[in-house]
Design a protein around this motif. Sequence first.
Motif, PDB file in Angstrom:
ATOM      1  N   VAL A  36       0.847  -1.217   0.000  1.00  0.00           N
ATOM      2  CA  VAL A  36       0.000   0.000   0.000  1.00  0.00           C
ATOM      3  C   VAL A  36       0.876   1.259   0.000  1.00  0.00           C
ATOM      4  O   VAL A  36       0.618   2.218  -0.747  1.00  0.00           O
ATOM      5  CB  VAL A  36      -0.949  -0.002   1.228  1.00  0.00           C
ATOM      6  N   ASP A  38       3.793   1.802  -1.205  1.00  0.00           N
ATOM      7  CA  ASP A  38       4.391   2.084  -2.523  1.00  0.00           C
ATOM      8  C   ASP A  38       3.401   2.845  -3.404  1.00  0.00           C
ATOM      9  O   ASP A  38       3.789   3.726  -4.175  1.00  0.00           O
ATOM     10  CB  ASP A  38       4.780   0.776  -3.225  1.00  0.00           C
ATOM     11  N   HIS A  39       2.122   2.497  -3.273  1.00  0.00           N
ATOM     12  CA  HIS A  39       1.104   3.143  -4.116  1.00  0.00           C
ATOM     13  C   HIS A  39       0.753   4.552  -3.634  1.00  0.00           C
ATOM     14  O   HIS A  39       0.016   5.265  -4.308  1.00  0.00           O
ATOM     15  CB  HIS A  39      -0.153   2.270  -4.183  1.00  0.00           C
ATOM     16  N   LEU A  40       1.257   4.931  -2.452  1.00  0.00           N
ATOM     17  CA  LEU A  40       0.995   6.288  -1.940  1.00  0.00           C
ATOM     18  C   LEU A  40       2.232   7.181  -2.080  1.00  0.00           C
ATOM     19  O   LEU A  40       2.225   8.329  -1.621  1.00  0.00           O
ATOM     20  CB  LEU A  40       0.576   6.218  -0.461  1.00  0.00           C
ATOM     21  N   HIS A  42       3.459   8.901  -4.345  1.00  0.00           N
ATOM     22  CA  HIS A  42       3.339  10.197  -5.041  1.00  0.00           C
ATOM     23  C   HIS A  42       2.184  11.045  -4.543  1.00  0.00           C
ATOM     24  O   HIS A  42       1.778  12.006  -5.197  1.00  0.00           O
ATOM     25  CB  HIS A  42       3.222   9.961  -6.559  1.00  0.00           C
ATOM     26  N   ARG A  45      -4.277   8.944  -2.050  1.00  0.00           N
ATOM     27  CA  ARG A  45      -5.128   8.304  -3.067  1.00  0.00           C
ATOM     28  C   ARG A  45      -6.421   7.799  -2.434  1.00  0.00           C
ATOM     29  O   ARG A  45      -6.479   7.528  -1.229  1.00  0.00           O
ATOM     30  CB  ARG A  45      -4.386   7.137  -3.721  1.00  0.00           C
ATOM     31  N   ASP A  49      -8.927   3.251  -5.534  1.00  0.00           N
ATOM     32  CA  ASP A  49      -7.716   3.102  -6.380  1.00  0.00           C
ATOM     33  C   ASP A  49      -6.741   2.130  -5.728  1.00  0.00           C
ATOM     34  O   ASP A  49      -6.130   1.290  -6.385  1.00  0.00           O
ATOM     35  CB  ASP A  49      -6.938   4.429  -6.472  1.00  0.00           C
ATOM     36  N   LEU A  50      -6.580   2.325  -4.405  1.00  0.00           N
ATOM     37  CA  LEU A  50      -5.623   1.476  -3.683  1.00  0.00           C
ATOM     38  C   LEU A  50      -6.066   0.018  -3.722  1.00  0.00           C
ATOM     39  O   LEU A  50      -5.242  -0.890  -3.874  1.00  0.00           O
ATOM     40  CB  LEU A  50      -5.485   1.939  -2.222  1.00  0.00           C
ATOM     41  N   GLN A  52      -7.830  -1.399  -6.018  1.00  0.00           N
ATOM     42  CA  GLN A  52      -7.597  -1.948  -7.353  1.00  0.00           C
ATOM     43  C   GLN A  52      -6.110  -2.253  -7.559  1.00  0.00           C
ATOM     44  O   GLN A  52      -5.736  -3.304  -8.071  1.00  0.00           O
ATOM     45  CB  GLN A  52      -8.076  -0.941  -8.398  1.00  0.00           C
ATOM     46  N   ALA A  53      -5.276  -1.318  -7.113  1.00  0.00           N
ATOM     47  CA  ALA A  53      -3.825  -1.504  -7.314  1.00  0.00           C
ATOM     48  C   ALA A  53      -3.279  -2.684  -6.527  1.00  0.00           C
ATOM     49  O   ALA A  53      -2.288  -3.299  -6.927  1.00  0.00           O
ATOM     50  CB  ALA A  53      -3.095  -0.211  -6.911  1.00  0.00           C
ATOM     51  N   THR A  54      -3.892  -2.997  -5.390  1.00  0.00           N
ATOM     52  CA  THR A  54      -3.345  -4.065  -4.543  1.00  0.00           C
ATOM     53  C   THR A  54      -4.164  -5.352  -4.608  1.00  0.00           C
ATOM     54  O   THR A  54      -3.852  -6.322  -3.918  1.00  0.00           O
ATOM     55  CB  THR A  54      -3.283  -3.603  -3.056  1.00  0.00           C
ATOM     56  N   ARG A  92       7.642   1.935   2.404  1.00  0.00           N
ATOM     57  CA  ARG A  92       7.897   1.955   0.955  1.00  0.00           C
ATOM     58  C   ARG A  92       9.083   1.053   0.643  1.00  0.00           C
ATOM     59  O   ARG A  92      10.095   1.103   1.341  1.00  0.00           O
ATOM     60  CB  ARG A  92       8.211   3.378   0.485  1.00  0.00           C
TER      61      ARG A  92
END
Length: 343
Positions: A36, A38-40, A42, A45, A49-50, A52-54, A92
Amino acid sequence: MSAAGPSAALESIVNLSDLADFATPISIGVVAGLGVADHLAHGARHVADLAQATGSDATALLRVLSALSTRGIFEDVGESRFALTPLSDLLRTDHPQSLRHVCLMLSADVEAWAAFEHSILTGEAAFGHVHRLGFWEYLESNPEAGGLFDRSMEAMTRLELLALVDSYEWGELGTVVDVGGGNGAFLAGLLARYPALRGVLVDAPHVAQRAAAVLEQAGVHTRCEIVPQNFFDSVPGNADTYVLKRIIYSWGDEAAIRILRTVRAAIGDHDGRVLVIEPVLRKGNIFDVSRRLDLQMLVLGQGRVRNRDALRQIFSAAGLTLRRVIPTPLIAILEGRPAAEPS
Ligand SMILES: C[S@@+](CC[C@H](N)C(=O)[O-])C[C@H]1O[C@@H](n2cnc3c(N)ncnc32)[C@H](O)[C@@H]1O
């Protein structure tokens, strides 16, 4: 009710409930595993979205991120959006001091902890009781768990290097043999910092084979030999320095003395030294990382975290004299030299 009155009793209830909580550590392990953080990297969110990404369920993910936000691990920025905090930033993968692999939970460990009572009643390792294998044998027969363990050691080593590289006269040494050096992360950091230093990595064959890539990536492979070897049998001779980082506490007294005797035999008549690098139990009523690790050793095997006197005795039984203890913020360096022959 406590004699101190209802508010003190309430505080005790809250404190004990908090200390007895295992929802938080398990939740941290799961979100670390899902990546999670890593997806934050930038920015904040939305939980959809999170999810879906995970590959997660959005409602369940919302519940865990909301709970962890109440503990400062994420920030709930409103409307189901979450952001990193200084704590989750460390989850991260590409953070220079990433603790992601330290926080991932090895399910075999969690299963062993669930049987901790067995250790307390018998003094035996819960891990062996549950898995019918010693911890090191388990890692050897489960390469995925073994690789994860190496990466968590590597992450701890990255942090320890910050404290260790300047706390000892490494630059004056010629060759350092890292006994049980894992995937080579410690030697990689040390040799990168001291260009004249040479290294020898000793570990079990299935672990030592993972070191070549780490040493090459650090650009130090031409100054470092890899020796796949059981450290109970022998270690390469005639080096100036033998490092045993996070090794001695993993074993009971008899095995710890056997390992140090092997190192003592390798030194022979050479002017060599032994550096045991590990946490040391402090006197007094202090709960710190060494106490936690001591309990972990009780669950996993025959090891224990020792105080300075116990370590002095282990050195002595192996023919070594403990000369210096150099504390660093994370871990201590205990320097031993061959003991003078009794006259
Ligand atoms: C707790 S880890 C420490 C790794 C590394 N020194 C560090 O501080 O990150 C213990 C290491 O000892 C190695 N080991 C365990 N038994 C061994 C044996 N009999 N011979 C050689 N290495 C062994 C393990 O593979 C593992 O890499």
